[in-house]
Design a protein around this motif. Structure first.
Motif, PDB file in Angstrom:
ATOM      1  N   ASP A  70     -10.089  -9.819  -0.121  1.00 56.83           N
ATOM      2  CA  ASP A  70     -11.081 -10.971  -0.843  1.00 56.83           C
ATOM      3  C   ASP A  70     -10.826 -12.389  -0.779  1.00 56.83           C
ATOM      4  O   ASP A  70     -11.657 -13.265  -0.683  1.00 56.83           O
ATOM      5  N   ILE A  71      -9.456 -12.816  -0.246  1.00 60.93           N
ATOM      6  CA  ILE A  71      -9.033 -14.032  -0.072  1.00 60.93           C
ATOM      7  C   ILE A  71      -9.889 -14.498   1.060  1.00 60.93           C
ATOM      8  O   ILE A  71     -10.266 -15.859   1.014  1.00 60.93           O
ATOM      9  N   LYS A  72     -10.330 -13.817   2.115  1.00 57.16           N
ATOM     10  CA  LYS A  72     -11.056 -14.431   3.129  1.00 57.16           C
ATOM     11  C   LYS A  72     -12.434 -15.177   2.527  1.00 57.16           C
ATOM     12  O   LYS A  72     -12.920 -16.137   3.112  1.00 57.16           O
ATOM     13  N   TRP A  73     -12.882 -14.562   1.416  1.00 60.88           N
ATOM     14  CA  TRP A  73     -14.442 -15.159   1.183  1.00 60.88           C
ATOM     15  C   TRP A  73     -13.975 -16.030  -0.383  1.00 60.88           C
ATOM     16  O   TRP A  73     -15.105 -16.514  -0.537  1.00 60.88           O
ATOM     17  N   ASN A  74     -13.086 -16.118  -0.807  1.00 58.37           N
ATOM     18  CA  ASN A  74     -12.873 -17.015  -2.034  1.00 58.37           C
ATOM     19  C   ASN A  74     -12.225 -18.453  -1.882  1.00 58.37           C
ATOM     20  O   ASN A  74     -11.747 -18.997  -2.826  1.00 58.37           O
ATOM     21  N   LYS A  75     -11.696 -18.486  -0.553  1.00 53.93           N
ATOM     22  CA  LYS A  75     -11.086 -19.857  -0.264  1.00 53.93           C
ATOM     23  C   LYS A  75     -12.001 -20.778   0.728  1.00 53.93           C
ATOM     24  O   LYS A  75     -12.822 -20.125   1.732  1.00 53.93           O
ATOM     25  N   SER A  76     -11.831 -22.042   0.567  1.00 53.63           N
ATOM     26  CA  SER A  76     -12.480 -23.001   1.694  1.00 53.63           C
ATOM     27  C   SER A  76     -11.607 -23.790   1.870  1.00 53.63           C
ATOM     28  O   SER A  76     -10.448 -24.038   1.620  1.00 53.63           O
ATOM     29  N   TYR A  77     -11.897 -24.940   2.926  1.00 53.26           N
ATOM     30  CA  TYR A  77     -11.025 -25.961   3.439  1.00 53.26           C
ATOM     31  C   TYR A  77     -10.642 -26.595   2.416  1.00 53.26           C
ATOM     32  O   TYR A  77      -9.571 -27.110   2.272  1.00 53.26           O
ATOM     33  N   GLN A  78     -11.486 -26.976   1.517  1.00 53.51           N
ATOM     34  CA  GLN A  78     -11.301 -27.710   0.312  1.00 53.51           C
ATOM     35  C   GLN A  78      -9.936 -27.369  -0.625  1.00 53.51           C
ATOM     36  O   GLN A  78      -9.229 -28.162  -1.199  1.00 53.51           O
ATOM     37  N   ASP A  79      -9.938 -25.997  -0.570  1.00 58.09           N
ATOM     38  CA  ASP A  79      -8.929 -25.354  -1.317  1.00 58.09           C
ATOM     39  C   ASP A  79      -7.584 -25.545  -0.529  1.00 58.09           C
ATOM     40  O   ASP A  79      -6.432 -25.886  -1.219  1.00 58.09           O
ATOM     41  N   ILE A  80      -7.458 -25.603   0.743  1.00 55.53           N
ATOM     42  CA  ILE A  80      -6.279 -25.873   1.363  1.00 55.53           C
ATOM     43  C   ILE A  80      -5.706 -27.414   1.393  1.00 55.53           C
ATOM     44  O   ILE A  80      -4.533 -27.768   0.885  1.00 55.53           O
ATOM     45  N   GLU A  81      -6.816 -28.207   1.157  1.00 59.69           N
ATOM     46  CA  GLU A  81      -6.419 -29.919   0.627  1.00 59.69           C
ATOM     47  C   GLU A  81      -5.908 -29.823  -0.822  1.00 59.69           C
ATOM     48  O   GLU A  81      -4.856 -30.391  -0.757  1.00 59.69           O
ATOM     49  N   ASN A  82      -6.552 -29.283  -1.495  1.00 61.58           N
ATOM     50  CA  ASN A  82      -6.196 -29.314  -2.995  1.00 61.58           C
ATOM     51  C   ASN A  82      -4.808 -28.727  -3.226  1.00 61.58           C
ATOM     52  O   ASN A  82      -3.876 -29.323  -3.838  1.00 61.58           O
ATOM     53  N   LEU A  83      -4.644 -27.494  -2.663  1.00 63.07           N
ATOM     54  CA  LEU A  83      -3.213 -26.842  -2.758  1.00 63.07           C
ATOM     55  C   LEU A  83      -2.233 -27.520  -2.194  1.00 63.07           C
ATOM     56  O   LEU A  83      -0.997 -27.751  -2.655  1.00 63.07           O
ATOM     57  N   HIS A  84      -2.415 -28.182  -0.934  1.00 64.15           N
ATOM     58  CA  HIS A  84      -1.349 -28.881  -0.266  1.00 64.15           C
ATOM     59  C   HIS A  84      -0.962 -30.244  -1.128  1.00 64.15           C
ATOM     60  O   HIS A  84       0.362 -30.433  -1.321  1.00 64.15           O
ATOM     61  N   GLU A  85      -1.806 -30.787  -2.056  1.00 69.88           N
ATOM     62  CA  GLU A  85      -1.364 -31.761  -3.023  1.00 69.88           C
ATOM     63  C   GLU A  85      -0.749 -31.287  -4.154  1.00 69.88           C
ATOM     64  O   GLU A  85       0.196 -31.838  -4.673  1.00 69.88           O
ATOM     65  N   LEU A  86      -1.160 -30.282  -4.514  1.00 71.78           N
ATOM     66  CA  LEU A  86      -0.596 -29.424  -5.821  1.00 71.78           C
ATOM     67  C   LEU A  86       1.061 -28.984  -5.202  1.00 71.78           C
ATOM     68  O   LEU A  86       1.827 -29.147  -6.207  1.00 71.78           O
ATOM     69  N   GLN A  87       1.190 -28.371  -4.249  1.00 72.31           N
ATOM     70  CA  GLN A  87       2.361 -28.025  -3.670  1.00 72.31           C
ATOM     71  C   GLN A  87       3.391 -29.312  -3.708  1.00 72.31           C
ATOM     72  O   GLN A  87       4.483 -29.356  -4.104  1.00 72.31           O
ATOM     73  N   VAL A  88       3.006 -30.620  -3.226  1.00 74.62           N
ATOM     74  CA  VAL A  88       3.791 -31.736  -2.986  1.00 74.62           C
ATOM     75  C   VAL A  88       4.153 -32.224  -4.519  1.00 74.62           C
ATOM     76  O   VAL A  88       5.363 -32.421  -4.789  1.00 74.62           O
ATOM     77  N   ARG A  89       3.125 -32.096  -5.607  1.00 70.22           N
ATOM     78  CA  ARG A  89       3.460 -32.487  -6.760  1.00 70.22           C
ATOM     79  C   ARG A  89       4.623 -31.584  -7.257  1.00 70.22           C
ATOM     80  O   ARG A  89       5.487 -31.972  -8.236  1.00 70.22           O
ATOM     81  N   ILE A  90       4.586 -30.310  -7.225  1.00 74.26           N
ATOM     82  CA  ILE A  90       5.354 -29.471  -7.694  1.00 74.26           C
ATOM     83  C   ILE A  90       6.616 -29.699  -7.014  1.00 74.26           C
ATOM     84  O   ILE A  90       7.892 -29.531  -7.748  1.00 74.26           O
ATOM     85  N   LEU A  91       6.807 -29.586  -5.836  1.00 73.94           N
ATOM     86  CA  LEU A  91       7.992 -30.083  -5.028  1.00 73.94           C
ATOM     87  C   LEU A  91       8.929 -31.468  -5.789  1.00 73.94           C
ATOM     88  O   LEU A  91      10.013 -31.456  -5.797  1.00 73.94           O
ATOM     89  N   ASP A  92       7.860 -32.161  -6.125  1.00 73.09           N
ATOM     90  CA  ASP A  92       8.403 -33.394  -6.605  1.00 73.09           C
ATOM     91  C   ASP A  92       9.288 -33.223  -8.135  1.00 73.09           C
ATOM     92  O   ASP A  92      10.494 -33.688  -8.181  1.00 73.09           O
ATOM     93  N   ASN A  93       8.819 -32.313  -8.715  1.00 69.18           N
ATOM     94  CA  ASN A  93       9.493 -31.612 -10.069  1.00 69.18           C
ATOM     95  C   ASN A  93      10.739 -30.962  -9.579  1.00 69.18           C
ATOM     96  O   ASN A  93      12.005 -31.166 -10.092  1.00 69.18           O
ATOM     97  N   ALA A  94      10.439 -30.139  -8.473  1.00 69.06           N
ATOM     98  CA  ALA A  94      11.705 -29.228  -8.003  1.00 69.06           C
ATOM     99  C   ALA A  94      12.834 -30.091  -7.597  1.00 69.06           C
ATOM    100  O   ALA A  94      13.848 -29.638  -7.724  1.00 69.06           O
ATOM    101  N   ALA A  95      12.711 -31.096  -6.848  1.00 68.92           N
ATOM    102  CA  ALA A  95      13.645 -32.223  -6.208  1.00 68.92           C
ATOM    103  C   ALA A  95      14.725 -32.596  -7.672  1.00 68.92           C
ATOM    104  O   ALA A  95      15.653 -32.731  -7.255  1.00 68.92           O
ATOM    105  N   SER A  96      13.890 -32.793  -8.744  1.00 67.18           N
ATOM    106  CA  SER A  96      14.726 -33.254  -9.709  1.00 67.18           C
ATOM    107  C   SER A  96      15.499 -32.181 -10.402  1.00 67.18           C
ATOM    108  O   SER A  96      16.363 -32.846 -11.101  1.00 67.18           O
ATOM    109  N   TYR A  97      15.239 -30.816 -10.128  1.00 65.23           N
ATOM    110  CA  TYR A  97      16.112 -30.157 -10.829  1.00 65.23           C
ATOM    111  C   TYR A  97      17.322 -29.553 -10.177  1.00 65.23           C
ATOM    112  O   TYR A  97      18.244 -29.037 -10.639  1.00 65.23           O
ATOM    113  N   LEU A  98      17.639 -30.194  -9.040  1.00 67.45           N
ATOM    114  CA  LEU A  98      18.845 -29.745  -7.950  1.00 67.45           C
ATOM    115  C   LEU A  98      19.860 -30.798  -8.515  1.00 67.45           C
ATOM    116  O   LEU A  98      19.778 -32.035  -8.590  1.00 67.45           O
TER     117      LEU A  98
END
Length: 423
Positions: free
Chosen positions: A334-362
């Motif tokens: 079902d992933i084929k049909w429920n994702k779009s290119y905009q999801d790729i962009e949005n998730l890329h930004e989300l990943q960077v934000r979470i990694l910012d937090n992860a960096a602080s925990y080390l």
């Protein structure tokens, strides 16, 4: 609700729905057929719709009838053991429960598909000669944006191999709990249980179950294994020496728990396993008890929100983050049909934000393992580059893309990053 929570919910939504209906079926063969039909239709939706539209010309507007036709067409195209007359009769009976006059309509469409199979296949081949991308989109059943995206990331030939492999049926993967048993003992027990299996060549602690219901065995109940694909096992599997040296590990997005359990098997310390979903945390706790781990602490925490209690405390942080999941299409078509290119962009930004937090925990000198179960450079290599651009005190140690067609598993990405300084 944060974007992190939304993505976690979206990713597990289809699984929950499948499980709800799956549990209602008591017969094992009925359960297997149910999964085959649902996944099969989702896997080949574009191709199925091409057959239906070819004989209906104007398409089918009623979604209920369209889905009946999709299931029946999938059976006609892919399930040779089911006689054509049985497929047509069953579809007509289901349609008649919606409205008696629709029985004849469904019957006519399916009979036309049966009669015109060769003609439909020939028309599809003509599309191949004119527009190869459109042909692939129909024949392999993928949205065009995904074909283009993978081509941009890896080239056309590699993208095609990936797409073809992601349409194959995945076996069930289990990871041996080395705290309780070993490969030799477990495979002996599997033989006694009549389970057909294959030991993975890349990681002998991963076994693929080819036939048999492994969850109903005493081996599962006694905690001799847990469910995990080869790909996600490689975060720890390829870096065991790093984890053996670690005293404190944080798994930011732990559910369903595979990488947490991998850590717990090898570290001389403890793992803090986090998730935002209460139900998933309960399941995680149940599995910890079943598997017999005493070095895992479960905590509710949203990875997108900075947690001051974690600041500077960990030797290793695992950030297996929300992503488009393109590498897991075999299991979740079902992933084929429920994702779009905009999801790729949005998730890329989300990943960077979470990694910012992860960096602080080390701690200084600590390691950050960033991973996704997706393919394509935007959420993988480009996320790492953006993180490194923001965090000059980190350096890239290594990274690898687990290509599904090469490793015969989920598509996956793993990056190892080190924070400057001595521990």
């Amino acid at each position: 609700m944060t974007l992190f929570e939304v993505e976690k919910k979206k990713f597990s939504g289809m699984d929950s729905l499948m499980e709800k209906f799956h549990q209602k079926l008591k017969n094992e063969k009925d359960r297997a057929l149910f999964v085959e039909l649902v996944h099969g239709v989702l896997r080949y939706k574009n191709l199925i719709d091409y057959y239906i539209n070819f004989v209906t010309k104007k398409g089918v507007k009623d979604k209920r009838i369209l889905n009946i036709l999709r299931v029946a067409t999938y059976e006609l195209l892919f399930l040779e053991k089911i006689p054509e007359y049985a497929t047509v009769n069953e579809a007509c009976e289901v349609a008649s429960k919606i409205s008696p006059h629709l029985k004849a309509f469904v019957n006519a469409i399916l009979r036309n598909i049966i009669r015109n199979k060769n003609q439909i296949e020939e028309s599809l081949e003509r599309i191949k000669e004119i527009d190869l991308k459109s042909y692939i989109s129909i024949k392999l059943s993928y949205p065009k944006f995904l074909i283009d995206y993978l081509e941009e990331s890896y080239g056309f030939e590699k993208a095609l191999k990936i797409l073809e492999f992601l349409n194959t049926r995945p076996p069930v993967g289990i990871k041996i709990n080395t705290k309780k048993t070993n490969v030799d003992i477990l495979v002996q027990e599997l033989r006694k249980s009549g389970v057909e299996y294959e030991v993975n060549s890349h990681n002998s602690e991963i076994i693929y179950i080819l036939k048999g219901n492994i969850k109903d065995t005493q081996l599962y109940k006694q905690g001799y294994f847990y469910f995990q694909d080869l790909a996600s096992s490689l975060v720890v599997g390829l870096n065991k020496e790093d984890f053996k040296k670690a005293k404190k590990v944080l798994d930011l997005c732990a559910a369903p728990g595979g990488k947490t359990f991998n850590c717990a098997e090898v570290i001389d310390g403890f793992v803090v396993a986090c998730d935002i979903n209460d139900h998933k945390l309960d399941v995680l706790r149940e599995n910890i008890l079943r598997l017999g781990f005493d070095n895992i602490i479960v905590a509710k925490s949203d990875a997108e929100i900075f947690n001051p209690d974690f600041a500077g405390r960990f030797d290793i942080v695992i950030a297996d983050l929300p992503c488009t999941g393109f590498g897991a299409i075999r299991k979740k078509p079902d992933i084929k049909w429920n994702k779009s290119y905009q999801d790729i962009e949005n998730l890329h930004e989300l990943q960077v934000r979470i990694l910012d937090n992860a960096a602080s925990y080390l701690k200084r000198g600590g390691l950050l393992f960033y991973s996704t179960c997706t393919l394509g450079r935007k959420e993988n290599e480009e996320t790492v580059l953006k993180f490194l651009d923001k965090h000059k005190d980190f350096s890239l140690v290594s990274q690898i893309t687990i290509f599904p067609d090469e490793f015969k598993c989920d598509g996956f990405f793993i990056s190892k990053l080190r924070k400057e300084g001595e521990r």
